[in-house]
Design a protein around this motif. Structure first.
Motif, PDB file in Angstrom:
ATOM      1  N   ALA A  21       0.817  -1.276  -0.056  1.00  0.00           N
ATOM      2  CA  ALA A  21       0.119   0.071  -0.008  1.00  0.00           C
ATOM      3  C   ALA A  21       0.626   1.228  -0.145  1.00  0.00           C
ATOM      4  CB  ALA A  21      -0.885  -0.010   1.258  1.00  0.00           C
ATOM      5  N   GLY A  22       2.300   1.076   0.079  1.00  0.00           N
ATOM      6  CA  GLY A  22       3.069   2.232   0.098  1.00  0.00           C
ATOM      7  C   GLY A  22       3.244   2.833   1.459  1.00  0.00           C
ATOM      8  N   LEU A  23       3.124   2.492   2.628  1.00  0.00           N
ATOM      9  CA  LEU A  23       3.030   3.029   3.799  1.00  0.00           C
ATOM     10  C   LEU A  23       4.532   3.732   3.897  1.00  0.00           C
ATOM     11  CD1 LEU A  23       2.102   3.983   6.435  1.00  0.00           C
ATOM     12  CD2 LEU A  23       2.486   1.925   7.471  1.00  0.00           C
ATOM     13  N   PRO A  24       5.714   2.726   3.723  1.00  0.00           N
ATOM     14  CA  PRO A  24       7.008   3.428   3.790  1.00  0.00           C
ATOM     15  C   PRO A  24       7.037   4.663   3.101  1.00  0.00           C
ATOM     16  CG  PRO A  24       7.080   1.016   3.587  1.00  0.00           C
ATOM     17  CD  PRO A  24       5.481   1.179   3.319  1.00  0.00           C
ATOM     18  N   GLN A  25       6.662   4.852   1.968  1.00  0.00           N
ATOM     19  CA  GLN A  25       6.853   5.965   0.937  1.00  0.00           C
ATOM     20  C   GLN A  25       5.948   7.163   1.603  1.00  0.00           C
ATOM     21  OE1 GLN A  25       5.152   6.043  -3.165  1.00  0.00           O
ATOM     22  NE2 GLN A  25       7.527   5.937  -3.579  1.00  0.00           N
ATOM     23  N   LYS A  26       4.645   6.627   2.108  1.00  0.00           N
ATOM     24  CA  LYS A  26       3.668   7.707   2.548  1.00  0.00           C
ATOM     25  C   LYS A  26       4.332   8.508   3.551  1.00  0.00           C
ATOM     26  CE  LYS A  26      -1.039   8.040   3.472  1.00  0.00           C
ATOM     27  NZ  LYS A  26      -2.297   7.278   4.109  1.00  0.00           N
ATOM     28  N   MET A  27       5.108   7.819   4.560  1.00  0.00           N
ATOM     29  CA  MET A  27       5.601   8.476   5.666  1.00  0.00           C
ATOM     30  C   MET A  27       6.486   9.743   5.113  1.00  0.00           C
ATOM     31  SD  MET A  27       5.979   9.050   8.890  1.00  0.00           S
ATOM     32  CE  MET A  27       5.424   7.737   9.983  1.00  0.00           C
ATOM     33  N   VAL A  28       7.425   9.305   4.129  1.00  0.00           N
ATOM     34  CA  VAL A  28       8.209  10.332   3.453  1.00  0.00           C
ATOM     35  C   VAL A  28       7.490  11.590   2.998  1.00  0.00           C
ATOM     36  CG1 VAL A  28      10.015  10.809   1.768  1.00  0.00           C
ATOM     37  CG2 VAL A  28      10.072   8.645   2.880  1.00  0.00           C
ATOM     38  N   GLU A  29       6.385  11.378   2.405  1.00  0.00           N
ATOM     39  CA  GLU A  29       5.418  12.140   1.693  1.00  0.00           C
ATOM     40  C   GLU A  29       4.887  13.252   2.945  1.00  0.00           C
ATOM     41  OE1 GLU A  29       2.920   9.919  -0.551  1.00  0.00           O
ATOM     42  OE2 GLU A  29       4.258   9.464  -2.012  1.00  0.00           O
ATOM     43  N   ALA A  30       4.499  12.388   4.009  1.00  0.00           N
ATOM     44  CA  ALA A  30       4.187  13.197   5.143  1.00  0.00           C
ATOM     45  C   ALA A  30       5.025  13.887   5.785  1.00  0.00           C
ATOM     46  CB  ALA A  30       3.662  12.222   6.256  1.00  0.00           C
ATOM     47  N   PHE A  31       6.220  13.728   5.693  1.00  0.00           N
ATOM     48  CA  PHE A  31       7.388  14.340   6.219  1.00  0.00           C
ATOM     49  C   PHE A  31       7.564  15.519   5.330  1.00  0.00           C
ATOM     50  CE2 PHE A  31      10.473  12.204   9.351  1.00  0.00           C
ATOM     51  CZ  PHE A  31       9.485  11.491  10.019  1.00  0.00           C
ATOM     52  N   ILE A  32       7.653  15.405   4.134  1.00  0.00           N
ATOM     53  CA  ILE A  32       7.672  16.602   3.025  1.00  0.00           C
ATOM     54  C   ILE A  32       6.799  17.572   3.179  1.00  0.00           C
ATOM     55  CG2 ILE A  32       8.241  17.149   0.484  1.00  0.00           C
ATOM     56  CD1 ILE A  32       9.380  14.281   0.354  1.00  0.00           C
ATOM     57  N   ALA A  33       5.518  16.954   3.304  1.00  0.00           N
ATOM     58  CA  ALA A  33       4.296  18.002   3.578  1.00  0.00           C
ATOM     59  C   ALA A  33       4.522  18.711   4.729  1.00  0.00           C
ATOM     60  CB  ALA A  33       2.959  17.101   3.654  1.00  0.00           C
ATOM     61  N   ARG A  34       5.440  18.404   5.696  1.00  0.00           N
ATOM     62  CA  ARG A  34       5.630  19.440   6.803  1.00  0.00           C
ATOM     63  C   ARG A  34       6.872  20.235   6.828  1.00  0.00           C
ATOM     64  NH1 ARG A  34       2.025  17.672  12.040  1.00  0.00           N
ATOM     65  NH2 ARG A  34       0.364  16.889  10.955  1.00  0.00           N
ATOM     66  N   GLY A  35       7.442  20.186   5.565  1.00  0.00           N
ATOM     67  CA  GLY A  35       8.729  20.966   5.438  1.00  0.00           C
ATOM     68  C   GLY A  35      10.029  20.148   5.454  1.00  0.00           C
ATOM     69  N   SER A  36      10.184  18.847   5.405  1.00  0.00           N
ATOM     70  CA  SER A  36      11.407  18.136   5.571  1.00  0.00           C
ATOM     71  C   SER A  36      11.796  18.049   4.017  1.00  0.00           C
ATOM     72  CB  SER A  36      11.238  16.649   6.104  1.00  0.00           C
ATOM     73  OG  SER A  36      10.992  16.561   7.411  1.00  0.00           O
ATOM     74  N   ARG A  37      13.021  18.076   3.840  1.00  0.00           N
ATOM     75  CA  ARG A  37      13.579  17.779   2.775  1.00  0.00           C
ATOM     76  C   ARG A  37      13.990  16.404   2.590  1.00  0.00           C
ATOM     77  NH1 ARG A  37      17.928  22.889   3.431  1.00  0.00           N
ATOM     78  NH2 ARG A  37      18.464  21.258   5.068  1.00  0.00           N
ATOM     79  N   PRO A  38      13.694  15.792   1.423  1.00  0.00           N
ATOM     80  CA  PRO A  38      13.829  14.403   1.142  1.00  0.00           C
ATOM     81  C   PRO A  38      15.619  13.902   1.506  1.00  0.00           C
ATOM     82  CG  PRO A  38      13.026  15.197  -0.693  1.00  0.00           C
ATOM     83  CD  PRO A  38      13.110  16.447   0.279  1.00  0.00           C
ATOM     84  N   GLY A  39      16.433  14.921   1.097  1.00  0.00           N
ATOM     85  CA  GLY A  39      17.806  14.472   1.247  1.00  0.00           C
ATOM     86  C   GLY A  39      18.144  14.611   2.803  1.00  0.00           C
ATOM     87  N   ASP A  40      17.260  15.208   3.655  1.00  0.00           N
ATOM     88  CA  ASP A  40      17.651  15.192   5.106  1.00  0.00           C
ATOM     89  C   ASP A  40      17.396  13.736   5.960  1.00  0.00           C
ATOM     90  OD1 ASP A  40      18.892  17.592   4.791  1.00  0.00           O
ATOM     91  OD2 ASP A  40      17.153  18.734   5.424  1.00  0.00           O
ATOM     92  N   ILE A  41      16.394  13.128   5.410  1.00  0.00           N
ATOM     93  CA  ILE A  41      15.471  12.163   6.136  1.00  0.00           C
ATOM     94  C   ILE A  41      16.381  11.015   6.116  1.00  0.00           C
ATOM     95  CG2 ILE A  41      13.538  10.602   6.044  1.00  0.00           C
ATOM     96  CD1 ILE A  41      12.104  13.006   4.596  1.00  0.00           C
ATOM     97  N   ARG A  42      16.599  10.218   7.359  1.00  0.00           N
ATOM     98  CA  ARG A  42      17.076   9.048   7.412  1.00  0.00           C
ATOM     99  C   ARG A  42      16.060   7.917   7.668  1.00  0.00           C
ATOM    100  NH1 ARG A  42      20.654  13.132   7.437  1.00  0.00           N
ATOM    101  NH2 ARG A  42      22.949  12.748   7.748  1.00  0.00           N
ATOM    102  N   VAL A  43      16.105   6.691   7.054  1.00  0.00           N
ATOM    103  CA  VAL A  43      15.206   5.748   7.150  1.00  0.00           C
ATOM    104  C   VAL A  43      15.949   4.513   7.619  1.00  0.00           C
ATOM    105  CG1 VAL A  43      13.317   4.395   6.570  1.00  0.00           C
ATOM    106  CG2 VAL A  43      13.856   6.765   5.514  1.00  0.00           C
ATOM    107  N   ALA A  44      15.398   3.739   8.549  1.00  0.00           N
ATOM    108  CA  ALA A  44      16.205   2.446   9.015  1.00  0.00           C
ATOM    109  C   ALA A  44      15.086   1.353   9.012  1.00  0.00           C
ATOM    110  CB  ALA A  44      16.747   2.464  10.613  1.00  0.00           C
TER     111      ALA A  44
END
Ligand SMILES: [Zn+2]
Length: 274
Positions: free
Chosen positions: A151-174
């Motif tokens: 369903a794309g939840l791992p990607q959706k969390m990134v989109e939720a971060f970006i919607a609040r102002g995060s830059r994708p290049g700053d995000i770490r995922v484990a």
């Protein structure tokens, strides 16, 4: 290309957990079976209340892990996990209590900008993922088995971060503990769901067995959709331990359904750090 996972196992005898070499400003951990106080079949560090284990032991286990990590006393922010793609934000004015008068939230992702609040998700084969943006000071936790991943939840969390102002290049995922392709045959029905949604589906499905089953590489499916969302390959850490193959982890499939759960826990530190 993905670089090798950089993680370490911290074991103080009472509790043990895996952590990645992330920037300071947040504490995080992936727990397993090592340490803890629970009796079989929940031995030893079961941190889930809903699996039939003694509630007192579960609290002891959570407290031990909290102490080791330096988390505040009291409960972790959790949700009732339902294999959905829903994310809830934790904090004042957020959607934590919109669902029901009992306060039970059905979701599979938790996120917050609040410091001092531990977020936790649980699993025993399903994937546990943690997210950290050290620049925007934002964290997230995801529970994603095949349904949530498809369903794309791992990607959706990134989109939720970006919607609040995060830059994708700053995000770490484990990518934490989850069942590996070595132990995860799936039927054509599951394969079809991936093919319908993801262009990389064939890359995460192994060759057909005599019984017509394919194997599914959940971690790779998560990594590829994170990269599609703009996360740098070197910012995606991978534990690379199959729950079913690894004695130190809980596995629902290996243990015939009666077992504990490991947790992925993360908290923004309260201290000013920049
Ligand atoms: Zn395996």
């Amino acid at each position: 290309m993905a670089k090798p996972a950089r993680w370490e196992l911290i074991d103080d005898g009472t509790t043990a957990y895996y952590r990645f070499n992330w920037p300071t400003g947040a504490v995080h951990a992936f727990s397993g079976r090592l340490g803890g106080f629970s009796d079989p079949p929940y031995d030893g560090l079961n941190v889930a209340l809903h699996v039939g284990d003694d509630a007192g032991r579960v609290r002891q286990n959570r407290q031990a892990l909290s102490r080791t990590l330096g988390l505040p006393a009291g409960d972790w922010a959790c949700v009732n996990q339902v294999h959905s793609d829903r994310i809830v934000w934790v904090g004042p004015g957020e959607d934590m209590d919109e669902d029901s008068p009992t306060g039970v939230i059905h979701a599979d992702g938790l996120a917050t900008d609040l410091a001092g609040v531990p977020l936790a998700v649980f699993g025993a084969d399903c994937g546990l993922l943690l997210y950290y943006d050290p620049q925007a000071r934002r964290i997230g936790a995801v529970h994603a088995g095949w349904r949530g991943t498809a369903a794309g939840l791992p990607q959706k969390m990134v989109e939720a971060f970006i919607a609040r102002g995060s830059r994708p290049g700053d995000i770490r995922v484990a990518l934490g503990p989850q069942i590996g392709p070595c132990c995860y045959p799936v039927g054509e029905d599951v394969a079809a769901v991936f093919r319908q949604r993801w262009p990389f589906a064939e890359a995460v499905l192994g060759p057909s067995s005599a019984e017509g089953k394919r194997t599914l590489n959940l971690a790779l499916a998560q990594r590829l959709q994170l990269e599609m969302a703009g996360i740098a390959g070197e910012h995606i850490g991978e534990l690379g331990l199959c729950t079913s193959c690894t004695e130190a982890l809980f596995s629902y499939r290996r243990d015939g359904g009666r077992t504990g759960r490991q947790a992925a826990v993360i908290m923004l530190k309260i201290e000013a750090h920049r």
